[in-house]
Design an enzyme around this catalytic site. Structure first.
Site, PDB file in Angstrom:
ATOM      1  N   CYS A 114       0.812  -1.224   0.000  1.00  0.00           N
ATOM      2  CA  CYS A 114       0.000   0.000   0.000  1.00  0.00           C
ATOM      3  C   CYS A 114       0.843   1.272   0.000  1.00  0.00           C
ATOM      4  O   CYS A 114       0.328   2.353  -0.271  1.00  0.00           O
ATOM      5  CB  CYS A 114      -0.937  -0.003   1.194  1.00  0.00           C
ATOM      6  SG  CYS A 114      -1.900  -1.494   1.274  1.00  0.00           S
ATOM      7  N   HIS A 255      -3.089   6.867   3.329  1.00  0.00           N
ATOM      8  CA  HIS A 255      -3.549   5.606   2.739  1.00  0.00           C
ATOM      9  C   HIS A 255      -4.927   5.297   3.318  1.00  0.00           C
ATOM     10  O   HIS A 255      -5.139   5.355   4.526  1.00  0.00           O
ATOM     11  CB  HIS A 255      -2.543   4.499   3.069  1.00  0.00           C
ATOM     12  CG  HIS A 255      -3.057   3.137   2.751  1.00  0.00           C
ATOM     13  ND1 HIS A 255      -3.713   2.844   1.575  1.00  0.00           N
ATOM     14  CD2 HIS A 255      -3.027   1.966   3.451  1.00  0.00           C
ATOM     15  CE1 HIS A 255      -4.065   1.571   1.572  1.00  0.00           C
ATOM     16  NE2 HIS A 255      -3.659   1.021   2.698  1.00  0.00           N
ATOM     17  N   ASN A 285     -10.306  -0.188   0.915  1.00  0.00           N
ATOM     18  CA  ASN A 285      -8.845  -0.099   0.848  1.00  0.00           C
ATOM     19  C   ASN A 285      -8.396  -0.566  -0.541  1.00  0.00           C
ATOM     20  O   ASN A 285      -8.434  -1.759  -0.837  1.00  0.00           O
ATOM     21  CB  ASN A 285      -8.245  -0.984   1.949  1.00  0.00           C
ATOM     22  CG  ASN A 285      -6.728  -0.990   1.938  1.00  0.00           C
ATOM     23  OD1 ASN A 285      -6.102  -0.560   0.976  1.00  0.00           O
ATOM     24  ND2 ASN A 285      -6.140  -1.505   2.998  1.00  0.00           N
TER      25      ASN A 285
HETATM   26  N1  ACO Z   1     -17.630  -9.038  10.921  1.00  0.00           N
HETATM   27  C1  ACO Z   1     -17.944  -9.344  12.191  1.00  0.00           C
HETATM   28  N2  ACO Z   1     -17.024  -9.676  13.110  1.00  0.00           N
HETATM   29  C2  ACO Z   1     -15.736  -9.686  12.726  1.00  0.00           C
HETATM   30  C3  ACO Z   1     -15.342  -9.380  11.427  1.00  0.00           C
HETATM   31  C4  ACO Z   1     -16.344  -9.049  10.500  1.00  0.00           C
HETATM   32  N3  ACO Z   1     -16.075  -8.741   9.222  1.00  0.00           N
HETATM   33  N4  ACO Z   1     -14.011  -9.472  11.331  1.00  0.00           N
HETATM   34  C5  ACO Z   1     -13.565  -9.813  12.558  1.00  0.00           C
HETATM   35  N5  ACO Z   1     -14.621  -9.976  13.404  1.00  0.00           N
HETATM   36  C6  ACO Z   1     -14.613 -10.345  14.798  1.00  0.00           C
HETATM   37  C7  ACO Z   1     -13.339 -11.023  15.212  1.00  0.00           C
HETATM   38  O1  ACO Z   1     -13.414 -12.392  14.876  1.00  0.00           O
HETATM   39  C8  ACO Z   1     -13.330 -10.789  16.702  1.00  0.00           C
HETATM   40  O2  ACO Z   1     -14.173 -11.720  17.311  1.00  0.00           O
HETATM   41  P1  ACO Z   1     -13.724 -12.429  18.686  1.00  0.00           P
HETATM   42  O3  ACO Z   1     -13.550 -11.294  19.672  1.00  0.00           O
HETATM   43  O4  ACO Z   1     -14.874 -13.318  18.979  1.00  0.00           O
HETATM   44  O5  ACO Z   1     -12.442 -13.125  18.372  1.00  0.00           O
HETATM   45  C9  ACO Z   1     -14.007  -9.421  16.857  1.00  0.00           C
HETATM   46  O6  ACO Z   1     -14.692  -9.181  15.608  1.00  0.00           O
HETATM   47  C10 ACO Z   1     -13.066  -8.278  17.123  1.00  0.00           C
HETATM   48  O7  ACO Z   1     -11.951  -8.434  16.289  1.00  0.00           O
HETATM   49  P2  ACO Z   1     -10.801  -7.374  16.322  1.00  0.00           P
HETATM   50  O8  ACO Z   1      -9.698  -7.874  15.449  1.00  0.00           O
HETATM   51  O9  ACO Z   1     -10.488  -6.962  17.716  1.00  0.00           O
HETATM   52  O10 ACO Z   1     -11.508  -6.129  15.636  1.00  0.00           O
HETATM   53  P3  ACO Z   1     -10.892  -4.709  15.450  1.00  0.00           P
HETATM   54  O11 ACO Z   1     -11.708  -3.730  16.200  1.00  0.00           O
HETATM   55  O12 ACO Z   1      -9.412  -4.696  15.648  1.00  0.00           O
HETATM   56  O13 ACO Z   1     -11.138  -4.463  13.894  1.00  0.00           O
HETATM   57  C11 ACO Z   1      -9.949  -4.568  11.817  1.00  0.00           C
HETATM   58  C12 ACO Z   1     -10.583  -5.379  12.953  1.00  0.00           C
HETATM   59  C13 ACO Z   1     -11.028  -3.741  11.143  1.00  0.00           C
HETATM   60  C14 ACO Z   1      -9.354  -5.560  10.809  1.00  0.00           C
HETATM   61  C15 ACO Z   1      -8.860  -3.643  12.420  1.00  0.00           C
HETATM   62  O14 ACO Z   1      -8.003  -4.383  13.233  1.00  0.00           O
HETATM   63  C16 ACO Z   1      -8.066  -2.969  11.348  1.00  0.00           C
HETATM   64  O15 ACO Z   1      -8.569  -2.136  10.619  1.00  0.00           O
HETATM   65  N6  ACO Z   1      -6.769  -3.282  11.252  1.00  0.00           N
HETATM   66  C17 ACO Z   1      -5.932  -2.718  10.211  1.00  0.00           C
HETATM   67  C18 ACO Z   1      -6.142  -3.501   8.954  1.00  0.00           C
HETATM   68  C19 ACO Z   1      -5.567  -2.809   7.767  1.00  0.00           C
HETATM   69  O16 ACO Z   1      -5.630  -1.602   7.644  1.00  0.00           O
HETATM   70  N7  ACO Z   1      -5.017  -3.618   6.868  1.00  0.00           N
HETATM   71  C20 ACO Z   1      -4.459  -3.172   5.654  1.00  0.00           C
HETATM   72  C21 ACO Z   1      -3.292  -2.247   5.857  1.00  0.00           C
HETATM   73  S1  ACO Z   1      -1.957  -2.623   4.840  1.00  0.00           S
HETATM   74  C22 ACO Z   1      -2.575  -2.660   3.353  1.00  0.00           C
HETATM   75  O17 ACO Z   1      -3.392  -1.833   3.037  1.00  0.00           O
HETATM   76  C23 ACO Z   1      -2.139  -3.773   2.429  1.00  0.00           C
END
Ligand code: ACO
Length: 338
Positions: A114, A255, A285
């Site tokens: 990214c 980004h 994204n």
């Molecule tokens: N729908 C419902 N529940 C979900 C989903 C979904 N799509 N995805 C995950 N969950 C659940 C998980 O399983 C977890 O359940 P559990 O507590 O029973 O285990 C719960 O939701 C909370 O999960 P977290 O990982 O704590 O959720 P968080 O608030 O951290 O959000 C997210 C997850 C959105 C992925 C966040 O961590 C994030 O944005 N991280 C950065 C990701 C990113 O930007 N990646 C790309 C960057 S690099 C590039 O662009 C190539």
């Protein structure tokens, strides 16, 4: 005379097909409410079977060239940042070069996930500053939909496909790309990765050759933590190199991974919300395309004013991160014929 560079064109290539959060509810155990509140994403555009990484890149290139009113034969170099190319070779950059008739251009791809567009901009800028080239087309394009496990709710909700292009031109005596800053940390590369399905080296008599398609894997929380530290680091360093302070920035164009990340960083850096450029709600994204696509969208909304100081900040797989401070002076020549 000092040689400088400026951005004179911007273009977009966005697939027509829209996938909503409600569509994703039918594929995985998720909800519109969860996706909106955790990421800010509402829709994303996804390529159809007859579309490709190169097709989107070509669309964005044609758009940027039209914006700047440049003859494709005058382009010296095409750099495409992508981590989801159609082929290992020919490169997407060569496919763009052939398709747009840039008959005098060199062309190559680079991969910094990214952050790729910041890397491509930096490389293109260097070629101009050394006097080697006068016109460099840089494109960020990704079709992550082809590399996602559509049964994995942790990842499939985040990404959209798209391409964004920026045309850089030599600008005698006036450098409008005020600074660039690049970093990497391969020791944390495992936090987000897409293994190449064909590249395993099976141990003879022990492992089976891996012929299965392999998908994007990500540790979401660790990437979130990385992002909220990487953005301020890149922004502060790029501002220092440009000899400005963060408060001098008119627009922050990060980004577009997640609205929560953007808001949290802006809050930490005391950047007012009217200075934030974001289109993550509409396109998700789009990886290497996300920064030029956000610029393109903001210009369409009359959000970026001429002579604004813009901070472009990327982070992503590798891990990689980086930033560039630019002064925006480009105007669409199709709307403003000289
Ligand atoms: N729908 C419902 N529940 C979900 C989903 C979904 N799509 N995805 C995950 N969950 C659940 C998980 O399983 C977890 O359940 P559990 O507590 O029973 O285990 C719960 O939701 C909370 O999960 P977290 O990982 O704590 O959720 P968080 O608030 O951290 O959000 C997210 C997850 C959105 C992925 C966040 O961590 C994030 O944005 N991280 C950065 C990701 C990113 O930007 N990646 C790309 C960057 S690099 C590039 O662009 C190539």
């Amino acid at each position: 005379m000092l040689i400088g560079a400026r951005i004179t064109g911007v273009g977009a290539g966005i697939p027509k097909s829209v996938v909503t959060n409600y569509d994703l509810e039918k594929l995985v155990d998720t909800s519109d409410e969860w996706i909106r509140s955790r990421t800010g994403i509402i829709t994303r555009h996804i390529v159809q079977e007859n579309e490709s990484n190169a097709k989107l890149a070509i669309e964005s290139a044609i758009d940027a060239i039209g914006y700047a009113d440049v003859n494709p034969c005058d382009i010296d170099l095409i750099i495409v940042a992508t981590s989801t190319p159609d082929n290992l070779y020919p490169s997407t950059a060569c496919l763009v070069q052939g398709a747009i008739g840039a008959s005098n251009a060199a062309a190559f791809d680079l991969e910094a996930a990214c952050t790729g567009i910041i890397y491509a901009l930096t490389v293109g800028h260097q070629f101009i500053l050394t006097g080697t080239y006068k016109k460099v087309l840089v494109i960020g394009v990704d079709v992550h939909s082809r590399f996602l496990d559509w049964e994995d709710r942790n990842t499939c909700i985040l990404f959209g496909d798209g391409a964004g292009a920026l045309l850089l031109e030599q600008s005698p005596g006036d450098n409008e790309i005020l600074s660039t800053y690049l970093r990497s940390d391969g020791s944390r590369g495992h936090l987000i990765c897409i293994p190449n399905s064909n590249s395993s080296f099976p141990r003879e008599g022990i492992d089976q050759p891996v012929a299965v398609k392999r998908f994007l894997k990500m540790n979401g929380r660790a990437i979130y933590e990385f992002a909220i530290n990487a953005i301020p680091d890149a922004l502060n360093e790029a501002c220092q190199k440009a000899n400005i302070s963060v408060s001098d920035i008119d627009y922050l164009i990060p980004h577009q991974a997640n609205q929560r990340i953007i808001d949290s960083v802006a809050n930490k850096l005391k950047i007012e919300s009217h200075k934030l450029i974001s289109n993550v709600a509409e396109v998700g994204n789009t990886s290497a395309a996300s920064i030029p696509l956000a610029i393109w969208q903001a210009l369409k909304n009359n959000q970026i004013k001429t002579n604004s100081i813009c901070a472009l900040v990327g982070f992503g797989g590798g891990l990689t991160w980086g930033a560039s401070i630019i002064k925006w002076t480009a105007t669409d020549k199709r709307l403003n014929p000289i």
